[in-house]
Scaffold this motif. Structure first.
Motif, mmCIF file in Angstrom:
data_model
loop_
_atom_site.group_PDB
_atom_site.id
_atom_site.type_symbol
_atom_site.label_atom_id
_atom_site.label_comp_id
_atom_site.label_asym_id
_atom_site.label_seq_id
_atom_site.Cartn_x
_atom_site.Cartn_y
_atom_site.Cartn_z
ATOM 1 N N GLU A 14 0.822 -1.207 0.000
ATOM 2 C CA GLU A 14 0.000 0.000 0.000
ATOM 3 C C GLU A 14 0.862 1.266 0.000
ATOM 4 N N LEU B 179 0.936 4.208 -2.904
ATOM 5 C CA LEU B 179 0.696 5.636 -2.674
ATOM 6 C C LEU B 179 1.882 6.471 -3.162
ATOM 7 N N ARG C 70 5.505 17.395 3.581
ATOM 8 C CA ARG C 70 4.252 17.477 4.334
ATOM 9 C C ARG C 70 3.140 16.717 3.603
ATOM 10 N N GLU C 71 3.041 16.909 2.290
ATOM 11 C CA GLU C 71 1.969 16.251 1.537
ATOM 12 C C GLU C 71 2.229 14.750 1.409
ATOM 13 N N MET C 72 3.494 14.355 1.349
ATOM 14 C CA MET C 72 3.803 12.922 1.335
ATOM 15 C C MET C 72 3.304 12.266 2.625
ATOM 16 N N MET D 60 0.915 13.364 4.555
ATOM 17 C CA MET D 60 -0.551 13.367 4.465
ATOM 18 C C MET D 60 -1.029 12.145 3.685
ATOM 19 N N LEU D 61 -0.298 11.865 2.608
ATOM 20 C CA LEU D 61 -0.684 10.774 1.704
ATOM 21 C C LEU D 61 -0.432 9.402 2.319
ATOM 22 N N SER E 289 0.278 8.378 5.268
ATOM 23 C CA SER E 289 -0.292 8.042 6.580
ATOM 24 C C SER E 289 -1.674 7.410 6.450
ATOM 25 N N THR E 290 -2.297 7.518 5.272
ATOM 26 C CA THR E 290 -3.594 6.852 5.093
ATOM 27 C C THR E 290 -3.429 5.338 5.099
ATOM 28 N N GLN F 285 -3.909 4.029 8.468
ATOM 29 C CA GLN F 285 -5.270 4.336 8.935
ATOM 30 C C GLN F 285 -6.263 3.291 8.418
ATOM 31 N N VAL F 286 -6.043 2.832 7.183
ATOM 32 C CA VAL F 286 -6.894 1.768 6.635
ATOM 33 C C VAL F 286 -6.731 0.507 7.476
ATOM 34 N N THR G 96 -5.576 6.939 15.160
ATOM 35 C CA THR G 96 -4.450 7.390 14.340
ATOM 36 C C THR G 96 -3.359 7.904 15.277
ATOM 37 N N ILE H 66 0.268 16.205 10.040
ATOM 38 C CA ILE H 66 0.574 14.780 10.150
ATOM 39 C C ILE H 66 2.031 14.562 9.759
#
Lengths: 412, 412
Positions: free
Chosen positions: A46, A50, A64-66, A68-69, A71-72, A75-76, A96, A145
């Motif tokens: 996974e 991503l 920062r955006e990586m 954000m991406l 870390s999902t 979470q799944v 989380t 995050i």
């Protein structure tokens, strides 16, 4: 009744079926009356999926955006594992990193944990629930995050165990413990009942990829008993317990060495005849470091003539060409010396806290290698480790004969 | 310079290529000097993929864990869109619902927004950044992740536009505006320049699936100008603006009706000869509601003999069998009446605020249907809508002839 923090990596939660298996295992601990906090990684594949999406959009996405991406991914997994636990009748709640309150610094993609708030988590444990926490992630003071970098789920588990003063932090992985040598090349290798944090650190940095180095450091610092176990066996074995070394009361039985590590993905470089003047080592390694090339072993011997010296170091094999070109420039600038190198090398290391109090480890090691016609190219030592660089073709022979010579062979 | 909130749904961000297109479009607004907040849904297919994973684990997963799971869908999109914007030279920052501070009640999977904190968001806009917000999600007072239910991204966009006092909330979708009728069955249908919130509500609830009803209610309540636009055209059209109805100053040009909606996924049920006593409607609908069957139109006529009455209503076609069985039990318990039903029906509705001040709409409607040999099975009216139930086979004929009769046909 004990409090366990159990960590399951990406392969252990790589499918719906495997998530159900993890839930069964966690449920068994709960049924025995233990409190359990579970830390999980993203399902295997996974995180790479991503990252691949991101790379299709931006060559160098903002960290920062990586975070954000990616870390999902965890979470799944936490949501699915909590569902699987409830399906099996074990009340569970997922959190989380941000929800737990895993506060980190602002270094996106390689953040370090500063503090953990465990109130929420304790409240759920007190309600008799299993708590499932997303590994690898946290939140900075601004609420962004963050992630701890690859493999950071181990660090999350150890940090939670320390904050909760857990009885044990159990790291489930695809091996059933730490071995005296790599069983794939040394059939006589045996599982260690226990090993010290220091030994584990030396073994881990050596390529025994059982645990993340940072998590071991962390566990050592906070004296969290750490156990490596297999998540793939139905009959759970005891794994290997990693514990603090009791220097004041060394066990009589303590073996001289605990294990043998080897690594074959390095290359060695030498500057022959470098001028033996202060600052030459920095002149050689500075440009290497500027190229972001990581250096492992460094050896410089005394200067035989007081004028020039030979300076050697090892790098990852993939960096060899870049390092060689960089060194060539250095030599040109120094106006002295010559660059030689070799990519067909192996590093073999003996590790053991027992080494501290035993003379003769090095001589037995060198004698054993010599008896087998293996020439030593470089030597480097630390308090609990001796590493030698040899020709790559001798790797298996060296590991096996040393394993026997130091009495590590399995007796059955 | 204006402040726009732009919302892009799952299809508009369904692939890396489409995300890049969205970034280009948003970037153009930013280059013109406007402030832009973008609200996005999960990439199309992603939410279903996640729900499918959950269903493989638990038949009825806990709503809290479902929200934890599916909220990752939008989180992936915001990160990717922020990266795509930065790749194109537009500074951007993404926020999850929790990070923005979209506070909701605790009703997981169907939460309602209670409050929005816009400070973080404004600070980023003031820095000249585009802010990308995850639609559909929020956080309750305990910090649990909540979702607003399917389609809730529209609601997020409108709520943010209201909180930020945005100049316009632009909903990008796969149609280029709101039409006087479904262009697939009525080729003379034309795009409306503008429509009132009330009309849009009636059209939306009727199956014109352009916008979520809740978002329109919200926009009407807070007087947020709402524009429906296509995200699939390169030459951006003006779409349809949805505005507050100025009852005190109705436009002279205001058409009698704005549009014609139709729906063919309902079924009708009638209890013939139910006793005409107080409470009988509740006795009939109570058990239907207990079965979680949603009822749309309800018609009860005056009792011709003062003793018994006929009570009709419509349900989703998929609920027909369950509703029929439930009604049969009710009739048995009442000891009177008979259940009849029909699944091959269509509902056709005229909608328009102009209707309020014009007599004769109903008679022109009924006359037009009669002229075409279409029998009316049920009639129901609201202040700005007349709905009739007819045989399904007449759907297209009814829509087309009514469209012409009410002067809605395109003139070109």
């Amino acid at each position: 009744m004990a409090l366990y923090v159990q960590k399951f990596g990406g392969t252990s939660v790589g499918s719906v079926e495997r998530i159900k298996k993890v839930a069964e295992r966690v449920g068994r601990y709960r049924q025995q009356g233990h409190d359990v906090v579970v830390v999980v990684s993203a399902m295997s594949g996974e995180t790479n999926r991503l990252i691949d999406l991101a790379k299709q959009i931006h060559e160098e996405p903002s960290p920062r955006e990586m975070d954000m991406l990616v870390s999902t991914g965890e979470q799944v997994t936490i949501a699915l594992l909590a569902m699987a636990l409830e399906q099996q009748g074990t009340p569970a709640t997922s959190f989380t990193g941000a929800q737990v309150g895993i506060l980190t610094d602002q270094a996106h993609m390689k953040a370090r944990i500063k503090d953990i708030a465990v109130d929420q988590l304790r409240a759920r444990l007190d309600q008799g629930r299993v708590v499932v926490v997303a590994g690898f992630q946290g939140v900075d003071e601004q609420g962004n995050i963050t992630t701890l970098g690859r493999g950071g789920s181990d660090t999350t588990a150890v940090a939670l165990a320390a904050a909760l003063k857990a009885d044990e932090c159990q790291i489930y992985t695809d091996v059933d413990g730490v071995y005296t040598a790599d069983p794939r090349i040394c059939s006589a290798a045996k599982r260690l009942e226990s090993i010290t944090f220091e030994e584990m650190l030396e073994l881990a940095s050596m390529g025994s990829k059982v645990l993340q180095i940072r998590s071991v450091e962390f566990a050592g610092k906070y004296k969290v008993p750490l156990r490596v176990l297999s998540s793939f066996e139905d009959n759970e074995g005891p794994g290997t317990l990693i514990i603090a070394d009791d220097e004041e009361n060394p066990s009589m039985e303590e073996p001289v060495i605990s294990g043998i590590a080897h690594q074959t993905n390095e290359a060695k470089l030498t500057v022959l005849g470098a001028p033996d003047i202060p600052g030459v080592a920095a002149k050689i390694l500075g440009p290497i470091s500027d190229q972001n090339i990581e250096v492992d072993m460094i050896v410089q011997n005394v200067s035989p003539d007081g004028k020039s010296t030979d300076f050697s170091f090892t790098v990852a094999r993939g960096d060899y060409k870049k390092a060689e070109a960089t060194l060539q420039q250095v030599v040109n600038e120094l106006g002295a010396g010559k660059v030689v190198g070799d990519t067909a090398i192996a590093k073999v290391s003996l590790v053991g806290v027992g080494m501290r109090s035993h003379a003769g480890v090095a001589s037995l090691m060198f004698q054993t290698l010599a008896d087998n016609g293996i020439n030593i190219r470089m030597v480097s030592t630390s308090e609990i480790k001796i590493s030698v660089v040899i020709d790559e073709k001798f790797t298996e022979l060296a590991v096996r004969t040393l394993h026997t010579a130091f009495g590590l062979d399995r007796q059955d």
